[in-house]
Write a protein that holds these residues in place. Structure first.
Motif, PDB file in Angstrom:
ATOM      1  N   GLY A 169      -3.230   1.230 -15.303  1.00 19.34           N
ATOM      2  CA  GLY A 169      -3.660  -0.066 -14.803  1.00 19.34           C
ATOM      3  C   GLY A 169      -2.595  -0.862 -14.079  1.00 19.34           C
ATOM      4  N   LEU A 170      -1.484  -0.211 -13.697  1.00 22.36           N
ATOM      5  CA  LEU A 170      -0.443  -0.928 -12.958  1.00 22.36           C
ATOM      6  C   LEU A 170      -0.922  -1.319 -11.570  1.00 22.36           C
ATOM      7  N   VAL A 171      -1.687  -0.432 -10.945  1.00 16.76           N
ATOM      8  CA  VAL A 171      -2.137  -0.655  -9.571  1.00 16.76           C
ATOM      9  C   VAL A 171      -3.659  -0.537  -9.489  1.00 16.76           C
ATOM     10  N   ASP A 172      -4.207  -1.114  -8.442  1.00 16.22           N
ATOM     11  CA  ASP A 172      -5.594  -0.834  -8.088  1.00 16.22           C
ATOM     12  C   ASP A 172      -5.589   0.377  -7.170  1.00 16.22           C
ATOM     13  N   ALA A 173      -6.723   1.031  -7.036  1.00 16.91           N
ATOM     14  CA  ALA A 173      -6.774   2.248  -6.231  1.00 16.91           C
ATOM     15  C   ALA A 173      -8.024   2.279  -5.375  1.00 16.91           C
ATOM     16  N   CYS A 174      -7.867   2.801  -4.177  1.00 19.61           N
ATOM     17  CA  CYS A 174      -8.998   2.964  -3.255  1.00 19.61           C
ATOM     18  C   CYS A 174      -9.032   4.407  -2.782  1.00 19.61           C
ATOM     19  N   THR A 175     -10.195   5.020  -2.868  1.00 17.61           N
ATOM     20  CA  THR A 175     -10.323   6.425  -2.498  1.00 17.61           C
ATOM     21  C   THR A 175     -10.629   6.620  -1.016  1.00 17.61           C
ATOM     22  N   ASP A 176     -11.038   5.567  -0.330  1.00  8.52           N
ATOM     23  CA  ASP A 176     -11.326   5.684   1.105  1.00  8.52           C
ATOM     24  C   ASP A 176     -11.054   4.347   1.779  1.00  8.52           C
ATOM     25  N   TYR A 177     -11.055   4.372   3.113  1.00  5.16           N
ATOM     26  CA  TYR A 177     -10.707   3.156   3.843  1.00  5.16           C
ATOM     27  C   TYR A 177     -11.750   2.061   3.664  1.00  5.16           C
ATOM     28  N   GLU A 178     -13.001   2.431   3.577  1.00  6.35           N
ATOM     29  CA  GLU A 178     -14.046   1.421   3.413  1.00  6.35           C
ATOM     30  C   GLU A 178     -13.820   0.618   2.140  1.00  6.35           C
ATOM     31  N   GLY A 179     -13.444   1.319   1.067  1.00  4.64           N
ATOM     32  CA  GLY A 179     -13.160   0.627  -0.186  1.00  4.64           C
ATOM     33  C   GLY A 179     -11.938  -0.263  -0.087  1.00  4.64           C
ATOM     34  N   LEU A 180     -10.916   0.204   0.617  1.00  2.00           N
ATOM     35  CA  LEU A 180      -9.702  -0.583   0.799  1.00  2.00           C
ATOM     36  C   LEU A 180      -9.997  -1.850   1.597  1.00  2.00           C
ATOM     37  N   ARG A 181     -10.738  -1.695   2.685  1.00  2.08           N
ATOM     38  CA  ARG A 181     -11.072  -2.853   3.514  1.00  2.08           C
ATOM     39  C   ARG A 181     -11.838  -3.897   2.707  1.00  2.08           C
ATOM     40  N   ALA A 182     -12.805  -3.455   1.919  1.00  9.12           N
ATOM     41  CA  ALA A 182     -13.613  -4.387   1.121  1.00  9.12           C
ATOM     42  C   ALA A 182     -12.743  -5.093   0.073  1.00  9.12           C
TER      43      ALA A 182
ATOM     44  N   LEU B  88       0.849  -1.187   0.000  1.00 10.93           N
ATOM     45  CA  LEU B  88       0.000   0.000   0.000  1.00 10.93           C
ATOM     46  C   LEU B  88       0.887   1.241   0.000  1.00 10.93           C
ATOM     47  N   SER B  89       0.636   2.137  -0.942  1.00 11.11           N
ATOM     48  CA  SER B  89       1.388   3.388  -0.999  1.00 11.11           C
ATOM     49  C   SER B  89       0.565   4.446  -1.699  1.00 11.11           C
ATOM     50  N   GLY B  90       0.969   5.705  -1.491  1.00 10.43           N
ATOM     51  CA  GLY B  90       0.400   6.803  -2.252  1.00 10.43           C
ATOM     52  C   GLY B  90       1.231   6.994  -3.500  1.00 10.43           C
ATOM     53  N   ASN B  91       1.723   8.203  -3.710  1.00 14.59           N
ATOM     54  CA  ASN B  91       2.542   8.484  -4.891  1.00 14.59           C
ATOM     55  C   ASN B  91       3.974   8.056  -4.627  1.00 14.59           C
ATOM     56  N   SER B  92       4.309   6.875  -5.121  1.00 12.31           N
ATOM     57  CA  SER B  92       5.637   6.323  -4.891  1.00 12.31           C
ATOM     58  C   SER B  92       6.003   5.369  -6.016  1.00 12.31           C
ATOM     59  N   GLY B  93       7.268   5.415  -6.424  1.00 17.14           N
ATOM     60  CA  GLY B  93       7.747   4.506  -7.446  1.00 17.14           C
ATOM     61  C   GLY B  93       7.817   3.068  -6.977  1.00 17.14           C
ATOM     62  N   ILE B  94       7.649   2.837  -5.679  1.00 15.05           N
ATOM     63  CA  ILE B  94       7.716   1.476  -5.150  1.00 15.05           C
ATOM     64  C   ILE B  94       6.587   0.599  -5.693  1.00 15.05           C
ATOM     65  N   HIS B  95       5.510   1.231  -6.182  1.00 18.41           N
ATOM     66  CA  HIS B  95       4.421   0.456  -6.784  1.00 18.41           C
ATOM     67  C   HIS B  95       4.946  -0.408  -7.928  1.00 18.41           C
ATOM     68  N   LEU B  96       5.760   0.162  -8.790  1.00 16.55           N
ATOM     69  CA  LEU B  96       6.274  -0.580  -9.941  1.00 16.55           C
ATOM     70  C   LEU B  96       7.165  -1.724  -9.496  1.00 16.55           C
ATOM     71  N   GLU B  97       8.045  -1.461  -8.556  1.00 14.97           N
ATOM     72  CA  GLU B  97       8.938  -2.512  -8.070  1.00 14.97           C
ATOM     73  C   GLU B  97       8.152  -3.641  -7.422  1.00 14.97           C
ATOM     74  N   ALA B  98       7.076  -3.286  -6.717  1.00 12.22           N
ATOM     75  CA  ALA B  98       6.230  -4.311  -6.113  1.00 12.22           C
ATOM     76  C   ALA B  98       5.585  -5.199  -7.173  1.00 12.22           C
TER      77      ALA B  98
END
Length: 424
Positions: free
Chosen positions: A367-380, A329-339
């Motif tokens: 489409g490299l990552v999925d995204a969640c705008t709030d915690y409820e969406g992330l939890r689901a 889980l990250s915000g704006n970070s290049g680590i997404h690609l490495e993951a």
């Protein structure tokens, strides 16, 4: 004066650009303190500790520099990105400016003396006044960056004419000292090569190297937005990931979640996120990984639960951290690609609600990552995939040209072939 301004405007291309000035304060603060008194203290401290201090230190080792292939680095990440070249070329040596912080590699990098840098500070005031005419807001905000940059080009040009390296390989194309070395090399007629070490932004300087080794089509598309591309371009993937291709995560069950945060993230938001996650997923282990340059204290967060541990970015390589997790889980970070390259499911989650830096690298749009705008969406989303973590590494093909090809895990071989071609 016009010549000076043109040179230093190139050296400071990124940090004095409109795009950089428009970034949230957290991003700008990573380069220059937001508070004026701190900026002044930074200049004063630099003058006393580095400029004056350099004059009393002997750092040259001429026999290690003459005629070699220089691997010029400005950070620990740069070193990690280029160390495969040192292993593959017998005459390659790591080089950095005299006081540059290269993390755990500080003691083993060859240093270029910057004693004479202080001689060129008579240029600062005329440059400052000229920059005010053209870029007033950036100059007032980042005068400390200009101050720091003065003299690098002039000193490096002298060093290059003295040591005559066979070529210079860079892993950074936008820091002022790296750009000063690039422009000095061009003035001295020395060939240059660039290996992309992190994700690219359209506000970066245009490519000006003789050989540009990019990871994939994404980087090339973005560099074309930066301006005309000079030199030969080859898409070679990510050499620093080669050794980890065999460790791609093909587990289906999610047991460990990593949270990669950086200086743009709000610690209170990180704490809030982990409080919620540890309550909702009590059997999951969480690893918090602050950026290596993030010196803020995270002790209060690790105290939330015994299921939370820390990955120290200054000592643990990124890919070793990624091998230990199933979800990132990250915000704006290049680590997404490495993951994603390690088949770790990566999810964009904003941990700075005060500033808007949405999808800075375009990872969501592509489409490299999925995204969640709030915690409820992330939890689901996490609940849905606890027992069936998706395979994602093929999503990285646009960013990494070797994914799924015969050269998957052999990017370093390609890079060395191209570098050797310009040494002939």
């Amino acid at each position: 004066m016009k010549k000076w301004y043109t040179l230093y405007n190139n050296i400071l291309h990124l940090h004095f650009s409109e795009g950089f000035y428009s970034l949230p304060e957290s991003a700008r603060n990573a380069v220059s303190p937001a508070q004026p008194p701190k900026r002044f203290l930074k200049v004063a401290g630099y003058s006393l500790i580095r400029l004056i201090g350099n004059m009393f230190k002997q750092v040259k080792q001429p026999e290690k520099l003459q005629g070699k292939v220089w691997l010029y680095v400005v950070s620990q990440n740069n070193y990690d990105s280029l160390k495969f070249i040192e292993a593959g070329l017998s005459d390659a040596v790591f080089v950095a400016g005299q006081s540059k912080d290269i993390g755990k590699y500080n003691a083993i990098v060859n240093r270029l003396s910057l004693r004479r840098k202080v001689v060129y500070y008579y240029k600062f005031l005329p440059l400052y006044l000229e920059f005010l005419k053209h870029k007033k807001e950036s100059t007032l905000r980042f005068y400390d960056v200009l101050f720091d940059a003065v003299g690098f080009y002039e000193v490096y040009l002298q060093k290059l004419r003295k040591y005559k390296p066979a070529t210079i390989v860079f892993a950074n194309d936008h820091n002022p000292d790296a750009r000063a070395m690039l422009l000095a090399a061009k003035a001295a007629g020395i060939k240059t090569a660039y290996i992309q070490h992190a994700s690219i932004s359209p506000i970066f300087p245009p490519l000006q190297f003789d050989l540009n080794l990019l990871e994939g089509q994404d980087a090339l598309d973005k560099y074309k937005l930066c301006g005309p591309v000079e030199g030969k371009v080859e898409l070679i993937g990510m050499p620093k990931a080669d050794a980890y291709v065999n460790y791609r995560n093909h587990k289906r069950k999610i047991k460990t979640i990593g949270i990669g945060c950086n200086l743009m993230d709000d610690i209170s938001e990180v704490e809030k996120l982990l409080c919620q996650l540890t309550l909702d997923f009590p059997t999951i282990n969480f690893i918090l990984r602050p950026h290596p340059r993030d010196t803020r204290s995270y002790s209060a967060i690790t105290a939330i639960s015994s299921n939370i541990s820390i990955s120290d970015g200054r000592t643990e390589p990124t890919f070793d951290y990624l091998r230990r997790i199933d979800v990132q889980l990250s915000g704006n970070s290049g680590i997404h690609l490495e993951a994603v390259l390690l088949n770790v499911w990566s999810i964009f989650y904003n941990m700075n609600t005060k500033e808007n830096l949405h999808d800075y690298y375009g990872f969501i749009a592509q489409g490299l990552v999925d995204a969640c705008t709030d915690y409820e969406g992330l939890r689901a989303l996490l609940q849905e995939h606890l027992q069936n973590k998706p395979d994602v590494y093929q999503r990285a093909a646009y960013y990494n040209a070797t994914v799924g090809t015969e050269y998957d895990g052999r990017s370093g071989e390609l890079a060395l072939l191209h570098i050797k071609s310009i040494l002939k």
